[in-house]
Design an enzyme around this catalytic site. Sequence first.
Site, PDB file in Angstrom:
ATOM      1  N   ARG A 152     -37.454   3.671  63.604  1.00 55.30           N
ATOM      2  CA  ARG A 152     -37.604   2.452  64.138  1.00 55.30           C
ATOM      3  C   ARG A 152     -36.632   0.810  63.426  1.00 55.30           C
ATOM      4  NH1 ARG A 152     -44.193   1.730  63.900  1.00 55.30           N
ATOM      5  NH2 ARG A 152     -43.813   2.932  62.257  1.00 55.30           N
ATOM      6  N   ARG A 194     -35.079  14.814  60.659  1.00 54.09           N
ATOM      7  CA  ARG A 194     -35.064  15.917  61.365  1.00 54.09           C
ATOM      8  C   ARG A 194     -33.666  16.547  61.234  1.00 54.09           C
ATOM      9  NH1 ARG A 194     -39.089  14.643  65.018  1.00 54.09           N
ATOM     10  NH2 ARG A 194     -39.031  12.132  65.025  1.00 54.09           N
TER      11      ARG A 194
END
EC number: 2.1.1.148
Length: 243
Positions: A82, A173
């Site tokens: 975010r 990730r």
Amino acid sequence: MVKVKLINYTPKPLETVTWAALISYWDGWSTEAFEKISPNDVEIHLPRILSYGHESILEHATFTFSIEGCSRVCTHQLVRHRIASYTQQSQRYIKINPEDVEETFVIPESIKKDSELLKEWKELLKRSLELYEKSIERGIHQEDARFILPQSVKTKIVVTMNLRELKHFFGLRLCERAQWEIREVAWKMLEEIAKRKELKPIIEWAKLGPRCIQLGYCPERELMPPGCLKRTRERWKNLLEKY
């Protein structure tokens, strides 16, 4: 294949971060001092400051990437990070190509290995395109016709992250336990940074990598895939050596 490119970043990002950090410690700090920050100053101060865990300074440098050809499965995961800015191709205004299934959708390699299953997938994907096209021809607006399209539809997105958020993003990730598509996007983003001589040092200094690189151990514990730690560390090291 997904295409990732580093489009823009803060000019003199490492000098900017170092200059910002020195405001806390240097009596001679001034606005004008920025022009005096040399690569040698960066090399002396930045690794030391980061080793103390003072990572808020990394937020003064931002990076903008373009990502093309990933699925909306991937971007749905991406936008969960975010502290970043995103602008994505709109399905309300951009009409999907109804002619080519493989050009329009991402099909996982696991499906491609099974010819019978792949055939069924392509038939269903083609049918979704036909219904999409038919809906538009019948006067349905694209913003409603798109509801028939699966998550595998390819998209394009522009992403801007500051360096601290990039570190957090890479930590999660680049890990083998991340979903394969966003993991490959993350590795390509890291490679885009590694390609640039002025940026490459920050990869080691800030430990831009999966959490096993950042922490020195795998926090996934019993969830860690066999051999993952060695493979991931080697891939990270090989990327740095490549450039």
